[in-house]
Design a protein around this motif. Sequence first.
Motif, short mmCIF file in Angstrom:
data_model
loop_
_atom_site.label_atom_id
_atom_site.label_comp_id
_atom_site.label_asym_id
_atom_site.label_seq_id
_atom_site.Cartn_x
_atom_site.Cartn_y
_atom_site.Cartn_z
N PRO A 182 -21.09 22.58 12.21
CA PRO A 182 -21.68 23.62 13.31
C PRO A 182 -22.74 22.84 13.76
N ASN A 183 -22.86 22.88 15.29
CA ASN A 183 -24.21 22.68 16.16
C ASN A 183 -24.40 20.95 15.85
N THR A 184 -23.22 20.29 15.76
CA THR A 184 -23.40 18.62 15.77
C THR A 184 -22.69 18.29 16.88
N VAL A 218 -26.08 16.12 26.83
CA VAL A 218 -26.34 17.64 26.22
C VAL A 218 -25.80 17.76 25.08
N ARG A 219 -26.33 18.86 24.23
CA ARG A 219 -25.76 19.24 23.01
C ARG A 219 -25.07 20.59 23.38
N ILE A 220 -23.84 20.62 22.64
CA ILE A 220 -23.06 21.85 22.85
C ILE A 220 -22.79 22.56 21.65
N PRO A 221 -23.73 23.38 21.40
CA PRO A 221 -23.85 24.06 19.98
C PRO A 221 -22.59 24.85 19.57
N GLU A 222 -22.14 25.67 20.42
CA GLU A 222 -20.96 26.32 20.16
C GLU A 222 -19.77 25.45 20.18
C1 LIG Z 1 -28.85 22.88 17.16
O1 LIG Z 1 -29.52 21.73 16.63
C2 LIG Z 1 -30.35 21.44 17.50
C3 LIG Z 1 -30.95 20.17 17.22
O2 LIG Z 1 -31.05 19.98 15.63
C4 LIG Z 1 -31.80 22.41 17.36
O3 LIG Z 1 -32.77 22.23 18.12
C5 LIG Z 1 -31.02 23.93 17.89
O4 LIG Z 1 -31.80 24.84 17.48
C6 LIG Z 1 -29.78 24.14 17.06
N1 LIG Z 1 -29.03 25.34 17.85
C7 LIG Z 1 -28.60 26.18 17.23
C8 LIG Z 1 -27.77 27.22 17.97
O5 LIG Z 1 -28.46 26.24 15.90
#
Ligand SMILES: *[C@@H]1O[C@H](CO)[C@@H](O)[C@H](O)[C@H]1NC(C)=O
Length: 342
Positions: free
Chosen positions: A118-120, A139-143
């Motif tokens: 998750p969230n990688t 960008v990160r796409i956590p979902e």
């Molecule tokens: C996802 O990971 C990032 C970087 O590690 C962190 O800042 C963020 O809070 C995380 N988001 C969620 C939804 O867990």
Amino acid sequence: MKVSWAGLVGALASALAIPMDRFHQTSLPLPSRIISQMNETGSFIENIAIRHSGALLVTTLHPSASVYTVERPYSNSPSTALVHTFDDANGLGGISETSRNVFIVAAARFQGLATTYPNTTSIWELELSGRGAAARRIVRIPEALLLNGLVSVPTTCKPAVLVVDSRLGVVFRVDVTTGRYEVVLDVAELKPVETGPLYLGANGLDIRNGFLYWSNSELVSIYRIGIDRAGYPLLGAEVEKVATIEGAGAVDDFTFDEQGNIWAATNLDNTVVVIETDGRQTVVLGSPTELTVAGDTSVEFGKTAADKHILYVTTSGAVAFPINGTIIEPGKIVAVDTRGFY
Ligand SMILES: *[C@@H]1O[C@H](CO)[C@@H](O)[C@H](O)[C@H]1NC(C)=O
Ligand SMILES: *[C@@H]1O[C@H](CO)[C@@H](O)[C@H](O)[C@H]1NC(C)=O
Ligand SMILES: *[C@@H]1O[C@H](CO)[C@@H](O)[C@H](O)[C@H]1NC(C)=O
């Protein structure tokens, strides 16, 4: 005197000493050769993009989040080199060029071949220059669960990509400059089959003539929907099924030739299939029991005058579904001469 077309062709063929069957019968399988192979069993090549120079760029899903290049892929001595390995990830999905020498890729940390932590997941930009490669996280796409096919929107003035999530069954649009992303398509034809063995829905993406096309692995079909110049589905547009691949257990990525025929990698069936514009389908290379294109993941035509008739096929070495139950090999890139098909 009345001369038939067939008679003319026959006379021409014998005058030139060309076997008659060249004119009406494709000789299969199409000729192919391996131009590069990874060194480690389990190396899984996932996707391919082609540079204006003609060099290939391929992404690996396993064992690392890497981009390799193959220079002079059509020559007698193609050379393979590592371009970049991304931080914070151990596998890559799709790759596509947004502007000259700028490529966008999807990266994540995987815990299995089709499962990420998750969230990688992130979308990255990779800019290539004479001095090497510079990577920037867009960008990160956590979902995101499993970003796979990725295509740049060719008609937009602000660079953007569409990227599909095979597990969520949605298409994201990512503005490459701002990093803003949003779900732009969420339909049943993108979803995995609830009981499917891999739980993989939409996989490959392509844009052609105002349509977004995608393959759905477990529905073994290719679909399309009309989109605008910025890559958004047209208001009220409906999903159309373009084809279901006959007799195959899955479909992975695909591309179009100049005539609009679809060339598709079947992955689990270890074949390349052509779907002609009239719907006719032909297996042109490989078979379930052969290593020729074992676990083929993506296909792309060459871009230079020297190789625009060459289809480059990337493979996973059949790791997801070993040949005859046990046989796998390191992922490779196969060059296929498609001239015999036409
Ligand atoms: C996802 O990971 C990032 C970087 O590690 C962190 O800042 C963020 O809070 C995380 N988001 C969620 C939804 O867990
Ligand atoms: C595999 O190893 C050979 C010999 O060390 C090397 O020349 C080649 O570039 C390697 N291939 C890849 C894809 O790393
Ligand atoms: C798989 O088995 C078939 C039937 O025995 C055989 O013809 C084929 O060569 C085998 N494939 C490989 C890659 O060894």
